[in-house]
Design a protein around this motif. Structure first.
Motif, PDB file in Angstrom:
ATOM      1  N   LYS A  39     -29.743  26.179 -36.855  1.00  0.00           N
ATOM      2  CA  LYS A  39     -29.859  24.878 -37.745  1.00  0.00           C
ATOM      3  C   LYS A  39     -29.760  23.769 -36.440  1.00  0.00           C
ATOM      4  O   LYS A  39     -28.669  22.815 -36.801  1.00  0.00           O
ATOM      5  N   THR A  40     -30.650  23.537 -35.677  1.00  0.00           N
ATOM      6  CA  THR A  40     -30.723  22.492 -34.774  1.00  0.00           C
ATOM      7  C   THR A  40     -32.107  22.060 -34.881  1.00  0.00           C
ATOM      8  O   THR A  40     -32.918  22.540 -35.004  1.00  0.00           O
ATOM      9  N   VAL A  41     -32.223  20.626 -33.951  1.00  0.00           N
ATOM     10  CA  VAL A  41     -33.416  20.010 -34.019  1.00  0.00           C
ATOM     11  C   VAL A  41     -33.718  19.760 -32.361  1.00  0.00           C
ATOM     12  O   VAL A  41     -32.938  19.414 -31.637  1.00  0.00           O
ATOM     13  N   PHE A  42     -34.643  20.022 -32.187  1.00  0.00           N
ATOM     14  CA  PHE A  42     -35.331  19.787 -30.698  1.00  0.00           C
ATOM     15  C   PHE A  42     -36.577  19.002 -30.606  1.00  0.00           C
ATOM     16  O   PHE A  42     -37.566  19.513 -31.157  1.00  0.00           O
ATOM     17  N   VAL A  43     -36.634  17.907 -29.981  1.00  0.00           N
ATOM     18  CA  VAL A  43     -37.677  16.973 -29.929  1.00  0.00           C
ATOM     19  C   VAL A  43     -37.848  16.592 -28.533  1.00  0.00           C
ATOM     20  O   VAL A  43     -37.030  16.407 -27.672  1.00  0.00           O
ATOM     21  N   SER A  44     -39.185  16.446 -28.065  1.00  0.00           N
ATOM     22  CA  SER A  44     -39.545  15.903 -26.965  1.00  0.00           C
ATOM     23  C   SER A  44     -40.985  15.271 -26.817  1.00  0.00           C
ATOM     24  O   SER A  44     -41.786  15.317 -27.615  1.00  0.00           O
ATOM     25  N   LEU A  45     -41.129  14.438 -26.073  1.00  0.00           N
ATOM     26  CA  LEU A  45     -42.143  13.403 -25.674  1.00  0.00           C
ATOM     27  C   LEU A  45     -42.727  13.552 -24.280  1.00  0.00           C
ATOM     28  O   LEU A  45     -42.024  13.154 -23.614  1.00  0.00           O
ATOM     29  N   SER A  46     -43.864  13.528 -24.190  1.00  0.00           N
ATOM     30  CA  SER A  46     -44.404  13.687 -22.585  1.00  0.00           C
ATOM     31  C   SER A  46     -44.361  12.221 -22.256  1.00  0.00           C
ATOM     32  O   SER A  46     -44.287  11.217 -22.844  1.00  0.00           O
ATOM     33  N   ALA A  47     -44.437  12.356 -20.760  1.00  0.00           N
ATOM     34  CA  ALA A  47     -44.103  10.964 -19.992  1.00  0.00           C
ATOM     35  C   ALA A  47     -45.193   9.981 -20.235  1.00  0.00           C
ATOM     36  O   ALA A  47     -45.056   9.043 -20.053  1.00  0.00           O
ATOM     37  N   ASP A  48     -46.472  10.414 -20.251  1.00  0.00           N
ATOM     38  CA  ASP A  48     -47.509   9.486 -20.314  1.00  0.00           C
ATOM     39  C   ASP A  48     -47.738   8.605 -21.382  1.00  0.00           C
ATOM     40  O   ASP A  48     -48.746   7.636 -21.238  1.00  0.00           O
ATOM     41  N   GLY A  49     -46.909   8.726 -22.587  1.00  0.00           N
ATOM     42  CA  GLY A  49     -47.195   7.840 -23.615  1.00  0.00           C
ATOM     43  C   GLY A  49     -48.373   8.017 -24.792  1.00  0.00           C
ATOM     44  O   GLY A  49     -48.386   7.141 -25.278  1.00  0.00           O
ATOM     45  N   LEU A  69     -45.230   5.361 -38.026  1.00  0.00           N
ATOM     46  CA  LEU A  69     -44.301   4.018 -37.762  1.00  0.00           C
ATOM     47  C   LEU A  69     -44.364   3.515 -39.187  1.00  0.00           C
ATOM     48  O   LEU A  69     -43.128   2.987 -39.333  1.00  0.00           O
ATOM     49  N   ASP A  70     -44.951   3.277 -40.160  1.00  0.00           N
ATOM     50  CA  ASP A  70     -44.791   2.656 -41.430  1.00  0.00           C
ATOM     51  C   ASP A  70     -43.881   3.191 -42.157  1.00  0.00           C
ATOM     52  O   ASP A  70     -42.944   2.640 -42.948  1.00  0.00           O
ATOM     53  N   LEU A  71     -43.768   4.673 -42.167  1.00  0.00           N
ATOM     54  CA  LEU A  71     -42.790   5.443 -43.011  1.00  0.00           C
ATOM     55  C   LEU A  71     -41.388   5.200 -42.245  1.00  0.00           C
ATOM     56  O   LEU A  71     -40.524   4.891 -43.228  1.00  0.00           O
ATOM     57  N   ILE A  72     -41.254   5.440 -41.051  1.00  0.00           N
ATOM     58  CA  ILE A  72     -40.044   4.890 -40.319  1.00  0.00           C
ATOM     59  C   ILE A  72     -39.564   3.538 -40.995  1.00  0.00           C
ATOM     60  O   ILE A  72     -38.466   3.532 -40.836  1.00  0.00           O
ATOM     61  N   LYS A  73     -40.502   2.332 -40.614  1.00  0.00           N
ATOM     62  CA  LYS A  73     -40.008   1.300 -40.977  1.00  0.00           C
ATOM     63  C   LYS A  73     -39.492   1.040 -42.531  1.00  0.00           C
ATOM     64  O   LYS A  73     -38.487   0.266 -42.589  1.00  0.00           O
ATOM     65  N   ALA A  74     -40.371   1.703 -43.320  1.00  0.00           N
ATOM     66  CA  ALA A  74     -39.999   1.504 -44.670  1.00  0.00           C
ATOM     67  C   ALA A  74     -38.580   2.237 -45.311  1.00  0.00           C
ATOM     68  O   ALA A  74     -38.044   1.937 -46.076  1.00  0.00           O
ATOM     69  N   THR A  75     -38.252   3.531 -44.188  1.00  0.00           N
ATOM     70  CA  THR A  75     -37.224   4.389 -44.708  1.00  0.00           C
ATOM     71  C   THR A  75     -36.020   3.766 -44.092  1.00  0.00           C
ATOM     72  O   THR A  75     -34.862   3.885 -44.326  1.00  0.00           O
ATOM     73  N   CYS A  76     -36.018   3.411 -42.738  1.00  0.00           N
ATOM     74  CA  CYS A  76     -34.925   3.182 -41.857  1.00  0.00           C
ATOM     75  C   CYS A  76     -34.808   1.472 -41.656  1.00  0.00           C
ATOM     76  O   CYS A  76     -33.629   1.276 -40.845  1.00  0.00           O
ATOM     77  N   ALA A  77     -35.169   0.939 -42.343  1.00  0.00           N
ATOM     78  CA  ALA A  77     -35.138  -0.634 -42.370  1.00  0.00           C
ATOM     79  C   ALA A  77     -35.179  -1.014 -40.885  1.00  0.00           C
ATOM     80  O   ALA A  77     -36.178  -0.998 -40.088  1.00  0.00           O
ATOM     81  N   LYS A  78     -33.996  -1.611 -40.242  1.00  0.00           N
ATOM     82  CA  LYS A  78     -33.913  -2.148 -38.965  1.00  0.00           C
ATOM     83  C   LYS A  78     -33.218  -1.208 -38.096  1.00  0.00           C
ATOM     84  O   LYS A  78     -33.326  -1.490 -36.601  1.00  0.00           O
ATOM     85  N   SER A  79     -33.029   0.001 -38.275  1.00  0.00           N
ATOM     86  CA  SER A  79     -32.259   1.068 -37.724  1.00  0.00           C
ATOM     87  C   SER A  79     -33.378   2.032 -37.146  1.00  0.00           C
ATOM     88  O   SER A  79     -33.326   3.074 -37.424  1.00  0.00           O
ATOM     89  N   PHE A  80     -34.488   1.476 -36.306  1.00  0.00           N
ATOM     90  CA  PHE A  80     -35.365   2.583 -35.570  1.00  0.00           C
ATOM     91  C   PHE A  80     -35.891   2.011 -34.464  1.00  0.00           C
ATOM     92  O   PHE A  80     -35.912   0.874 -34.181  1.00  0.00           O
ATOM     93  N   ALA A  81     -36.320   2.893 -33.691  1.00  0.00           N
ATOM     94  CA  ALA A  81     -36.688   2.533 -32.439  1.00  0.00           C
ATOM     95  C   ALA A  81     -38.096   3.583 -31.745  1.00  0.00           C
ATOM     96  O   ALA A  81     -38.159   4.631 -32.458  1.00  0.00           O
ATOM     97  N   PRO A  82     -38.710   3.541 -30.870  1.00  0.00           N
ATOM     98  CA  PRO A  82     -39.727   4.307 -30.539  1.00  0.00           C
ATOM     99  C   PRO A  82     -39.041   5.464 -29.711  1.00  0.00           C
ATOM    100  O   PRO A  82     -37.909   5.037 -29.048  1.00  0.00           O
ATOM    101  N   PHE A  83     -39.322   6.611 -29.862  1.00  0.00           N
ATOM    102  CA  PHE A  83     -38.656   7.658 -29.240  1.00  0.00           C
ATOM    103  C   PHE A  83     -39.013   7.447 -27.768  1.00  0.00           C
ATOM    104  O   PHE A  83     -40.342   7.112 -27.402  1.00  0.00           O
ATOM    105  N   PRO A  84     -38.072   7.514 -26.534  1.00  0.00           N
ATOM    106  CA  PRO A  84     -38.460   7.329 -25.318  1.00  0.00           C
ATOM    107  C   PRO A  84     -39.300   8.310 -24.701  1.00  0.00           C
ATOM    108  O   PRO A  84     -39.059   9.484 -24.794  1.00  0.00           O
ATOM    109  N   THR A  85     -40.273   7.951 -24.090  1.00  0.00           N
ATOM    110  CA  THR A  85     -41.215   9.006 -23.274  1.00  0.00           C
ATOM    111  C   THR A  85     -40.655   9.612 -22.149  1.00  0.00           C
ATOM    112  O   THR A  85     -39.642   9.034 -21.567  1.00  0.00           O
ATOM    113  N   GLY A  86     -41.034  10.935 -21.767  1.00  0.00           N
ATOM    114  CA  GLY A  86     -40.318  11.498 -20.994  1.00  0.00           C
ATOM    115  C   GLY A  86     -39.087  11.978 -21.358  1.00  0.00           C
ATOM    116  O   GLY A  86     -38.301  12.350 -20.205  1.00  0.00           O
ATOM    117  N   CYS A  87     -38.536  12.216 -22.459  1.00  0.00           N
ATOM    118  CA  CYS A  87     -37.308  12.285 -22.898  1.00  0.00           C
ATOM    119  C   CYS A  87     -37.331  13.499 -23.981  1.00  0.00           C
ATOM    120  O   CYS A  87     -38.316  13.882 -24.469  1.00  0.00           O
TER     121      CYS A  87
END
Length: 131
Positions: A39-49, A69-87
């Motif tokens: 019951k856990t989430v694991f997310v990763s994004l490569s460093a090259d963007g 991005l449009d889905l995130i904007k519509a659902t999260c209003a102002k509480s969203f950001a790009p997921f950091p690369t290399g993280c």
């Protein structure tokens, strides 16, 4: 399939921390794994963007992660950001850089853009002219 099998191996019997395995991956990647067993989430994004992921907090308090991005904007209003690369993010351990695992990550509040007013507001008209 490779990422899923690598995750299962690390979860069940792997001697290596996840950040070491992610540093060994070559290429462009971005993934979100939900482990139904733990019951856990694991997310990763490569460093090259090369892949874009976004995350935010929905109005009901749940975390949303998507490449849309449009889905995130519509659902999260102002509480969203790009997921950091290399993280990476794991729901039990939080966020960390897999490129620089000893560096701590911390959230920064969004700042509002300051609008210029008055005679200097259109600086491009002054500096954009040819002499």
């Amino acid at each position: 399939m490779f990422v899923i099998e690598a995750y299962k191996t690390l979860r069940d019997r792997g001697p290596y921390p996840a950040h070491q395995v992610l540093m060994g991956l070559d290429g462009i990647f971005g993934f979100v794994l939900y482990d139904t067993k733990a019951k856990t989430v694991f997310v990763s994004l490569s460093a090259d963007g090369g892949v874009k992921l976004y995350w935010g907090i929905a109005s009901d308090g749940s975390v949303m992660i998507s490449d849309n991005l449009d889905l995130i904007k519509a659902t999260c209003a102002k509480s969203f950001a790009p997921f950091p690369t290399g993280c990476m993010y794991h729901s039990e351990g939080g966020s960390m850089s897999f490129e620089h695992p000893t560096n701590k990550l911390k959230a920064l509040p969004r700042t509002k853009t300051i609008q210029r007013v008055g005679s200097e507001a259109n600086w491009s008209a002054i500096w954009g002219q040819e002499a």
